[in-house]
Design a protein around this motif. Sequence first.
Motif, mmCIF file in Angstrom:
data_model
loop_
_atom_site.group_PDB
_atom_site.id
_atom_site.type_symbol
_atom_site.label_atom_id
_atom_site.label_comp_id
_atom_site.label_asym_id
_atom_site.label_seq_id
_atom_site.Cartn_x
_atom_site.Cartn_y
_atom_site.Cartn_z
ATOM 1 N N THR A 181 1.127 -6.160 -3.244
ATOM 2 C CA THR A 181 1.390 -5.890 -1.834
ATOM 3 C C THR A 181 1.543 -4.403 -1.585
ATOM 4 O OG1 THR A 181 2.514 -8.025 -1.629
ATOM 5 C CG2 THR A 181 2.891 -6.416 0.127
ATOM 6 N N GLN A 182 2.249 -3.739 -2.485
ATOM 7 C CA GLN A 182 2.438 -2.297 -2.349
ATOM 8 C C GLN A 182 1.102 -1.561 -2.428
ATOM 9 O OE1 GLN A 182 4.910 -0.331 -5.374
ATOM 10 N NE2 GLN A 182 5.939 0.770 -3.716
ATOM 11 N N GLU A 183 0.236 -1.967 -3.360
ATOM 12 C CA GLU A 183 -1.088 -1.356 -3.453
ATOM 13 C C GLU A 183 -1.872 -1.538 -2.156
ATOM 14 O OE1 GLU A 183 -3.662 -1.481 -7.043
ATOM 15 O OE2 GLU A 183 -2.167 -2.895 -7.817
ATOM 16 N N VAL A 184 -1.847 -2.765 -1.632
ATOM 17 C CA VAL A 184 -2.603 -3.056 -0.419
ATOM 18 C C VAL A 184 -2.043 -2.269 0.765
ATOM 19 C CG1 VAL A 184 -3.225 -4.857 1.242
ATOM 20 C CG2 VAL A 184 -3.305 -5.342 -1.214
ATOM 21 N N GLU A 185 -0.714 -2.258 0.894
ATOM 22 C CA GLU A 185 -0.106 -1.554 2.022
ATOM 23 C C GLU A 185 -0.384 -0.062 1.975
ATOM 24 O OE1 GLU A 185 3.492 -3.579 4.142
ATOM 25 O OE2 GLU A 185 4.106 -2.959 2.130
ATOM 26 N N GLU A 186 -0.310 0.514 0.786
ATOM 27 C CA GLU A 186 -0.583 1.947 0.660
ATOM 28 C C GLU A 186 -2.005 2.263 1.096
ATOM 29 O OE1 GLU A 186 0.353 2.926 -3.350
ATOM 30 O OE2 GLU A 186 2.527 3.020 -3.006
ATOM 31 N N LEU A 187 -2.954 1.417 0.716
ATOM 32 C CA LEU A 187 -4.341 1.641 1.107
ATOM 33 C C LEU A 187 -4.530 1.447 2.607
ATOM 34 C CD1 LEU A 187 -7.279 2.200 0.463
ATOM 35 C CD2 LEU A 187 -7.558 -0.210 -0.149
ATOM 36 N N LEU A 188 -3.931 0.402 3.162
ATOM 37 C CA LEU A 188 -4.052 0.164 4.607
ATOM 38 C C LEU A 188 -3.483 1.329 5.409
ATOM 39 C CD1 LEU A 188 -3.070 -3.627 4.816
ATOM 40 C CD2 LEU A 188 -5.371 -2.641 4.972
ATOM 41 N N GLU A 189 -2.328 1.836 4.983
ATOM 42 C CA GLU A 189 -1.714 2.969 5.676
ATOM 43 C C GLU A 189 -2.585 4.219 5.533
ATOM 44 O OE1 GLU A 189 0.672 2.905 7.645
ATOM 45 O OE2 GLU A 189 1.948 1.180 7.167
ATOM 46 N N GLN A 190 -3.167 4.383 4.348
ATOM 47 C CA GLN A 190 -4.046 5.522 4.108
ATOM 48 C C GLN A 190 -5.240 5.492 5.062
ATOM 49 O OE1 GLN A 190 -5.527 5.674 0.077
ATOM 50 N NE2 GLN A 190 -7.232 7.009 0.625
ATOM 51 N N LEU A 218 -2.061 -16.949 -8.085
ATOM 52 C CA LEU A 218 -0.670 -17.183 -7.692
ATOM 53 C C LEU A 218 -0.028 -15.898 -7.186
ATOM 54 C CD1 LEU A 218 0.386 -19.481 -10.682
ATOM 55 C CD2 LEU A 218 -0.316 -20.173 -8.380
ATOM 56 N N ILE A 219 -0.329 -14.786 -7.862
ATOM 57 C CA ILE A 219 0.160 -13.491 -7.400
ATOM 58 C C ILE A 219 -0.387 -13.195 -6.013
ATOM 59 C CG2 ILE A 219 -0.002 -11.002 -7.831
ATOM 60 C CD1 ILE A 219 0.125 -11.644 -10.834
ATOM 61 N N ALA A 220 -1.661 -13.533 -5.784
ATOM 62 C CA ALA A 220 -2.262 -13.323 -4.466
ATOM 63 C C ALA A 220 -1.576 -14.179 -3.403
ATOM 64 C CB ALA A 220 -3.751 -13.642 -4.522
ATOM 65 N N ARG A 221 -1.237 -15.426 -3.758
ATOM 66 C CA ARG A 221 -0.547 -16.280 -2.791
ATOM 67 C C ARG A 221 0.820 -15.710 -2.424
ATOM 68 N NH1 ARG A 221 -0.422 -22.097 -5.231
ATOM 69 N NH2 ARG A 221 1.097 -22.332 -3.535
ATOM 70 N N TYR A 222 1.483 -15.077 -3.365
ATOM 71 C CA TYR A 222 2.767 -14.445 -3.069
ATOM 72 C C TYR A 222 2.561 -13.216 -2.193
ATOM 73 C CZ TYR A 222 7.654 -13.224 -3.757
ATOM 74 O OH TYR A 222 8.992 -12.960 -3.542
ATOM 75 N N ALA A 223 1.552 -12.417 -2.532
ATOM 76 C CA ALA A 223 1.314 -11.168 -1.805
ATOM 77 C C ALA A 223 0.964 -11.424 -0.338
ATOM 78 C CB ALA A 223 0.200 -10.372 -2.481
ATOM 79 N N ILE A 224 0.160 -12.453 -0.070
ATOM 80 C CA ILE A 224 -0.216 -12.696 1.333
ATOM 81 C C ILE A 224 0.994 -13.147 2.144
ATOM 82 C CG2 ILE A 224 -2.628 -13.171 0.783
ATOM 83 C CD1 ILE A 224 -2.014 -16.176 1.211
ATOM 84 N N GLY A 225 1.954 -13.822 1.485
ATOM 85 C CA GLY A 225 3.178 -14.188 2.188
ATOM 86 C C GLY A 225 3.958 -12.962 2.630
ATOM 87 N N LEU A 226 4.022 -11.958 1.752
ATOM 88 C CA LEU A 226 4.712 -10.720 2.107
ATOM 89 C C LEU A 226 3.974 -9.987 3.224
ATOM 90 C CD1 LEU A 226 5.704 -9.340 -1.436
ATOM 91 C CD2 LEU A 226 7.084 -10.704 0.145
ATOM 92 N N LEU A 227 2.651 -9.909 3.117
ATOM 93 C CA LEU A 227 1.866 -9.229 4.152
ATOM 94 C C LEU A 227 2.027 -9.931 5.501
ATOM 95 C CD1 LEU A 227 -1.387 -8.542 2.101
ATOM 96 C CD2 LEU A 227 0.266 -6.826 2.877
ATOM 97 N N TYR A 228 2.036 -11.257 5.480
ATOM 98 C CA TYR A 228 2.230 -12.038 6.698
ATOM 99 C C TYR A 228 3.603 -11.753 7.299
ATOM 100 C CZ TYR A 228 3.340 -16.230 9.474
ATOM 101 O OH TYR A 228 3.753 -17.088 10.463
#
Length: 444
Positions: A73-82, A103-113
């Motif tokens: 999630t942190q990787e994705v958020e940093e890129l989106l903000e960039q 499974l990690i992806a399923r957790y990450a999308i919950g945080l992004l949501y």
Amino acid sequence: MSVVEPERTSLNPKADHLCVLVHGLWGTPSHLDYLAKSLREKHAEDKLNILVAKSNSGTYTYDGIETGGERVTQEVEELLEQLIQAGTPIAKLSIVGYSLGGLIARYAIGLLYSKGWFEKIKPINFTTFATPHLGVRTPLRGYHSQLWNAFGARTLSVSGRQLFTIDTFRDTNRPILSVLADPSSIFIRALSEFKTRNLYANIINDRSAPYYTTAIASTDPFVDLDAVDIRPLKSHSPTILDPDNPVSPKSTKEPLPPFYTRLSSDGQSLLTRIPLYTALIALIPVATVAWTINSGIQSFRSNKRIQLHEQGKGLDGYRIPLLMNGNSARSAVGGAFRRVNSAHGQDYLPESQDDDSDEGAGEDLPKLELKRTSSRKADFPTLALSDEQFEMIRSLDKVGFKKYLVHIKNHRHTHAAIIVRMQKPGFDEGKVVVRHWLDEAFEL
């Protein structure tokens, strides 16, 4: 914006769609090279950005689904903000998980949501390849399976306990996989937002994540291939099965040939396995000691990393409420060990517990009545899964996955072959799988 690590992460300021790839246990970004390369060949740089997550490489995957999900999630958020700061915001998001990465992806999308990203970005594709959605607990009854499940769960630190569903996640008093599948959780809410949800599951020879868990199924029709008729999808025959009607029992089963000529489902003579079993008998004690020592070391290191992860890294924003309300649905290791696990076979529920369908069932039904997800499953006996696993199946099937079953015949390591984890001639059937995903399942 220039390309970083060709055939892996690649970014272009004109593209408004981001696809995130997440590798599995013991994995590295290089395991996803073929997926990333194929994505790029299919979709031009000005149409699709690709991010291959790298924060969980190697033994970092021991650290658990929660920690791994927060890192991604942190990787994705940093890129989106960039990209927002560069004036080229992303409008569409897809995410692909391989093995534990699903499974990690399923957790990450919950945080992004939960953090509001899905109000700004449209979720398009969610895809898993050989992901153990129900964990890796052996569906067997008896002391031997209990010993195996208990031992295997303690060899991979936090991830091992979570995959064998013996963990207690935060203050829920439930395993994390149960929480991930709770209908009132942020994770199911996030999953339901995606335009497409697809999974690819091997029907045989996946010793890391067997069919029942990767296909989210309470039955395994493929235990004896001689007893069933398999129906390939004409456009991608014989590797991809028809998702609408993949298999049915034969009306009359031909008698098996004599023992000394009998072949297993992957075409290997039983007699040729004798040297393997002999070697395993000799090697397992040594491997057990070595593996236990290494597991202890890796678990110690994993716990240290988790402590550091939780200290001063701004992750308080990820420790958010997991459930949307109080009405929740319910208030494998490597090498020789994979071979031992796959040799167990499977047990089934008694027929008296195997004759009901849950179509239209209410939430107040007894747990064992929640196991059916389609009328066709009555053709095959129900596996002896746990009550929590039956509930996971019900919840995930309600959200809805398009399930593509994969029949890889030419290599016994189908877990790696399904995504062409490395360039090997025996993995060519995996290229058919990836081509099907890009042509039929992935929407730009």
